[in-house]
Design a protein around this motif. Structure first.
Motif, PDB file in Angstrom:
ATOM      1  N   SER A 226       0.834  -1.189   0.000  1.00 57.17           N
ATOM      2  CA  SER A 226       0.000   0.000   0.000  1.00 57.17           C
ATOM      3  C   SER A 226       0.872   1.244   0.000  1.00 57.17           C
ATOM      4  O   SER A 226       2.021   1.219   0.438  1.00 57.17           O
ATOM      5  CB  SER A 226      -0.922   0.027   1.232  1.00 57.17           C
ATOM      6  OG  SER A 226      -0.159   0.143   2.428  1.00 57.17           O
ATOM      7  N   THR A 228       0.057   5.227   1.165  1.00 59.92           N
ATOM      8  CA  THR A 228      -0.925   6.153   1.720  1.00 59.92           C
ATOM      9  C   THR A 228      -0.236   7.436   2.152  1.00 59.92           C
ATOM     10  O   THR A 228       0.991   7.494   2.279  1.00 59.92           O
ATOM     11  CB  THR A 228      -1.631   5.550   2.953  1.00 59.92           C
ATOM     12  OG1 THR A 228      -0.681   5.382   4.012  1.00 59.92           O
ATOM     13  CG2 THR A 228      -2.267   4.208   2.625  1.00 59.92           C
ATOM     14  N   THR A 229      -1.036   8.464   2.390  1.00 52.30           N
ATOM     15  CA  THR A 229      -0.496   9.667   3.005  1.00 52.30           C
ATOM     16  C   THR A 229      -0.063   9.332   4.424  1.00 52.30           C
ATOM     17  O   THR A 229      -0.387   8.271   4.958  1.00 52.30           O
ATOM     18  CB  THR A 229      -1.539  10.788   3.028  1.00 52.30           C
ATOM     19  OG1 THR A 229      -2.634  10.382   3.867  1.00 52.30           O
ATOM     20  CG2 THR A 229      -2.059  11.086   1.628  1.00 52.30           C
ATOM     21  N   PRO A 234      -5.691   7.468   1.183  1.00 54.81           N
ATOM     22  CA  PRO A 234      -5.117   7.059  -0.101  1.00 54.81           C
ATOM     23  C   PRO A 234      -4.297   8.192  -0.719  1.00 54.81           C
ATOM     24  O   PRO A 234      -4.663   9.367  -0.615  1.00 54.81           O
ATOM     25  CB  PRO A 234      -6.350   6.750  -0.953  1.00 54.81           C
ATOM     26  CG  PRO A 234      -7.444   6.445   0.027  1.00 54.81           C
ATOM     27  CD  PRO A 234      -7.163   7.338   1.210  1.00 54.81           C
ATOM     28  N   PHE A 247       4.183  10.669   2.450  1.00 56.34           N
ATOM     29  CA  PHE A 247       3.498   9.389   2.280  1.00 56.34           C
ATOM     30  C   PHE A 247       4.314   8.260   2.897  1.00 56.34           C
ATOM     31  O   PHE A 247       5.491   8.426   3.227  1.00 56.34           O
ATOM     32  CB  PHE A 247       3.221   9.104   0.794  1.00 56.34           C
ATOM     33  CG  PHE A 247       4.445   8.938  -0.056  1.00 56.34           C
ATOM     34  CD1 PHE A 247       5.129   7.726  -0.112  1.00 56.34           C
ATOM     35  CD2 PHE A 247       4.924   9.986  -0.826  1.00 56.34           C
ATOM     36  CE1 PHE A 247       6.254   7.564  -0.913  1.00 56.34           C
ATOM     37  CE2 PHE A 247       6.045   9.845  -1.628  1.00 56.34           C
ATOM     38  CZ  PHE A 247       6.709   8.627  -1.665  1.00 56.34           C
TER      39      PHE A 247
END
Length: 253
Positions: A226, A228-229, A234, A247
């Motif tokens: 993954s 993500t921030t 997301p 991120f």
């Protein structure tokens, strides 16, 4: 053009651009500065010309956002889907004679990267993936599927930016984690190590651009990881100025 066609095209062009970059390296590297004072070389421009011309010929009508074109003020409307291209990610490393540079192609739909390819020219590695359909790696030993890993019992392998090695935010991020080792490296190589299960985390604090991350993020997510921030949302695309927030890239949880 189907997404399978686009994935094959992205992988092919990443491989071809890698060859162009290596040829330019053998001929000698001359570095100049862009308007934002970041470095650029003829290898950046040659790789971008190859990729952009092929995308516009083979996926006509699909917007292409490429780093050097944006630097020159060439930005068109995005629409629902578009290509994001970093023809030579890690130009500083390339100019310094290091091997940590990459070619990154990503395809974005509705603000999310759905497929991408990343070539590491110096090592001859190629990574590509389509989210929900798997990811693969090709090198001198052949082609094989790859998968992000769950954290191993011996602790986490964390990759961080070479040029931000002294950032205190990295130290705060890893404090308290079961850390096995911390590796500083340049370019999208860090995403690739997470995608293939050789690393577990890549936190990034500081400025990056969407073309730096779209292709690599697609490969990581296709491999089960993954991106993500920093607050867990997301990492989306089509932001003003194409600028990313901080991120974190992770393997499997």
């Amino acid at each position: 053009m189907t997404d399978d066609d686009r994935l094959a095209l992205a992988a092919r062009l990443a491989r071809e651009a890698a060859a162009v970059i290596l040829a330019a390296r053998r001929a000698g590297v001359t570095v100049s500065a862009k308007g934002d004072l970041t470095p650029v070389t003829e290898a950046d421009h040659a790789a971008e010309r190859l990729i952009v011309s092929a995308l516009r010929a083979e996926d006509p009508g699909m917007p292409v956002i490429a780093e050097e074109e944006v630097a020159a003020g060439q930005v068109g409307p995005l629409g629902d889907s578009w290509w994001l291209i970093d023809p030579l990610d890690g130009t500083r490393e390339f100019a310094q004679g290091r091997d940590e540079f990459a070619v990154c192609l990503g395809f974005v739909r509705k603000g999310r990267p759905v497929l991408g390819a990343v070539a590491l020219p110096a090592s001859g590695e190629l990574f590509w993936g389509r989210v929900g359909h798997g990811a693969w790696k090709e090198d001198a030993t052949g082609r094989r599927p790859i998968s992000a890993r769950k954290p191993p019992p011996e602790g986490l392998t964390v990759f961080a930016s070479r040029h931000h090695a002294d950032d205190p935010r990295i130290a705060r991020f890893v404090a308290g984690l079961p850390l096995a080792r911390l590796v500083n490296a340049g370019s999208a190589l860090k995403f690739c190590r997470v995608a293939e299960g050789a690393a577990d985390l890549y936190p990034r604090f500081g400025r990056t651009m969407e073309w730096d991350t779209a292709g690599p993020q697609a490969v990581v997510e296709a491999a089960g990881g993954s991106v993500t921030t920093a607050d867990g949302a997301p990492l989306a695309y089509g932001k003003p100025g194409f600028v990313n927030p901080d991120f974190v890239c992770r393997g499997r949880s």
